[in-house]
Scaffold this motif. Structure first.
Motif, short mmCIF file in Angstrom:
data_model
loop_
_atom_site.label_atom_id
_atom_site.label_comp_id
_atom_site.label_asym_id
_atom_site.label_seq_id
_atom_site.Cartn_x
_atom_site.Cartn_y
_atom_site.Cartn_z
N ALA A 108 -63.65 47.39 52.43
CA ALA A 108 -63.91 48.11 53.79
C ALA A 108 -62.73 47.54 54.72
O ALA A 108 -61.28 47.38 54.33
N GLU A 109 -63.05 47.58 56.18
CA GLU A 109 -62.00 47.18 56.98
C GLU A 109 -61.42 45.93 56.90
O GLU A 109 -60.06 45.75 57.62
N ASP A 110 -61.96 45.02 56.37
CA ASP A 110 -61.41 43.40 56.03
C ASP A 110 -59.96 43.98 55.12
O ASP A 110 -59.28 42.86 55.36
N ALA A 111 -59.93 44.93 54.39
CA ALA A 111 -58.83 45.05 53.80
C ALA A 111 -57.44 45.49 54.71
O ALA A 111 -56.30 45.40 54.27
N LYS A 112 -57.87 45.94 55.88
CA LYS A 112 -56.45 46.44 56.68
C LYS A 112 -56.07 45.47 57.51
O LYS A 112 -56.12 45.62 58.72
N THR A 113 -55.30 44.43 56.91
CA THR A 113 -54.61 43.43 57.81
C THR A 113 -53.28 43.30 57.10
O THR A 113 -52.71 43.68 56.07
N ALA A 114 -52.36 42.70 57.94
CA ALA A 114 -51.12 42.33 57.28
C ALA A 114 -51.07 41.62 56.22
O ALA A 114 -50.08 41.58 55.20
N ALA A 115 -52.15 40.50 56.15
CA ALA A 115 -52.19 39.52 54.91
C ALA A 115 -52.51 40.52 53.63
O ALA A 115 -51.93 39.98 52.59
N THR A 116 -53.24 41.45 53.67
CA THR A 116 -53.46 42.15 52.33
C THR A 116 -52.19 42.87 52.10
O THR A 116 -51.71 42.97 51.13
N LEU A 117 -51.51 43.54 53.08
CA LEU A 117 -50.17 43.88 52.76
C LEU A 117 -49.30 43.17 52.19
O LEU A 117 -48.62 43.59 51.01
N VAL A 118 -48.96 42.04 52.42
CA VAL A 118 -48.06 40.89 51.69
C VAL A 118 -48.55 40.59 50.43
O VAL A 118 -47.95 40.52 49.58
N HIS A 119 -50.02 40.43 49.98
CA HIS A 119 -50.54 40.20 48.95
C HIS A 119 -50.46 41.27 47.97
O HIS A 119 -49.62 41.13 46.90
N CYS A 120 -50.25 42.49 48.34
CA CYS A 120 -50.07 43.63 47.45
C CYS A 120 -48.61 43.96 47.29
O CYS A 120 -48.02 44.05 46.16
N TRP A 121 -47.39 43.59 48.42
CA TRP A 121 -46.39 43.56 48.09
C TRP A 121 -45.97 42.71 46.89
O TRP A 121 -45.01 42.57 46.23
N ASP A 122 -46.50 41.33 47.16
CA ASP A 122 -46.21 40.26 46.19
C ASP A 122 -46.55 40.70 44.81
O ASP A 122 -45.74 40.15 43.68
#
Length: 358
Positions: free
Chosen positions: A64-78
């Motif tokens: 849910a909304e816990d995914a919508k963070t900058a940290a999640t983006l960095v994890h996905c990019w990595d």
């Protein structure tokens, strides 16, 4: 299979049917690698999809909304970097609206944009987040304040996946469906009023028709105004889809995004209707019709929290221009108009109507 065209500069189709997910392999096309971004609860479904696409990469994100963070983006990019993703590769977003928002933003930003297919697994995701090319994350200051427009290659709305959803999530999605009824398609309101219980049944013909009609409203609206250009008076573009969202987003932020989106915008719509009655001449019968429609499917129409923090949050609403607060209103069912810079006393009066104990 119902197929709805989204006629933007980069046109795509929304496919709605039980079993629509079967079309995924053909839509992946010539991609070399496929990232499937999903929450933990959909791990089994993600593994099933992985068997149908080339060189799958499973990327798990918070729910849910816990995914919508900058940290999640960095994890996905990595993860994409480790797998060597190139511009010939593709991202699949599997999950609710929050997941598809994040997956779309990952696709929009990786190498400045790679292909994306949205596979929403909630009602809210199907009728709202997955269609229209808006992607993004939340920050502490507010919801969806950071993002990009990035249209998907396709959207697959597989109605079979909804049969296991909790009823609370079905209700939340119907908040957006009912919104579409008030801003554009009165037939939606008729279908809900005829049988609210059947409207909550994801296996019913009525429910499928409600989803189809809501997607048509959104597809037509974004086709005419993809990037939400400024609306003036009764000439309202994509901003019409934000009816009820100004207060609704503020409520979500105030409660740490623990309120479901449809619940928050339900309260926001009641507020917007009261404001419309005072500024646009909306009839009291329509104000009450809206309360009745939302309540009939179990959505909240009252609120007892404090005004001050909500008012502060609304100053960062995307529709605001400079120091001017703007709301989407309706003068009648299907007729949308912007409400610019309403008096503060008017806002507090409308908010007071939400509290039945005041």
């Amino acid at each position: 299979m119902t197929t709805i065209d989204v006629r933007t500069a980069s046109p795509y189709q929304v496919h709605i049917a039980p079993g629509a997910l079967d079309r995924l392999p053909e839509l992946v096309g010539d991609a070399t690698r496929t990232a499937i971004i999903h929450p933990a609860v959909l791990a089994d479904q993600a593994h099933h999809i992985a068997q149908q696409v080339p060189a799958p990469l499973l990327v798990e994100v918070p729910a849910a909304e816990d995914a919508k963070t900058a940290a999640t983006l960095v994890h996905c990019w990595d993860e994409l970097a480790r797998a060597g993703f190139t511009r010939n590769d593709l991202v699949v977003g599997l999950g609710g609206g929050a997941t598809t928002d994040v997956a779309g933003f990952v696709a929009a930003t990786w190498l400045r944009g790679i292909a994306f297919i949205s596979v929403p697994t909630t009602v809210l995701g199907m009728v709202d987040a997955a269609v229209g090319g808006k992607t993004g994350i939340n920050i502490p200051a507010g919801k969806n304040l950071v993002g990009a427009f990035h249209e998907p290659r396709a959207v697959l709305c597989d109605l079979d996946v909804l049969t296991s959803l909790p009823e609370a999530d079905i209700r939340s999605g119907l908040g957006e469906v009912i919104k579409c009824g008030f801003i554009a398609d009165p037939r939606i309101l008729e279908l809900v009023a005829q049988d609210p219980a059947d409207s909550l049944n994801p296996a019913s013909v009525r429910f499928a028709e409600l989803v189809r009609r809501a997607v048509v409203v959104k597809a037509d609206t974004v086709s005419a105004d993809l990037k939400e250009t400024t609306s003036v008076g009764t000439r309202v573009g994509r901003e019409a889809l934000n009816y009820g969202h100004t207060l609704g987003h503020a409520i979500e932020k105030q409660h740490g995004f623990e309120w479901r989106h449809g619940e928050a915008i339900s309260v926001g719509m009641v507020f917007a209707a009261e404001l419309s009655a005072r500024t646009l001449g909306l009839g009291e019968a329509v104000v009450e019709q809206q309360r009745a429609a939302l309540a009939s499917v179990g959505l909240p129409t009252t609120y007892t929290g404090d005004w001050a923090p909500l008012r502060a949050a609304m100053s960062l609403d995307k529709k605001a221009r400079g120091n001017t607060l703007r709301f989407v209103g309706i003068s009648e069912v299907g007729s949308v108009a912007m409400i610019d810079a309403p008096e503060e006393t008017l806002l507090t009066d409308c908010f007071a109507t939400l509290n039945p104990t005041a």
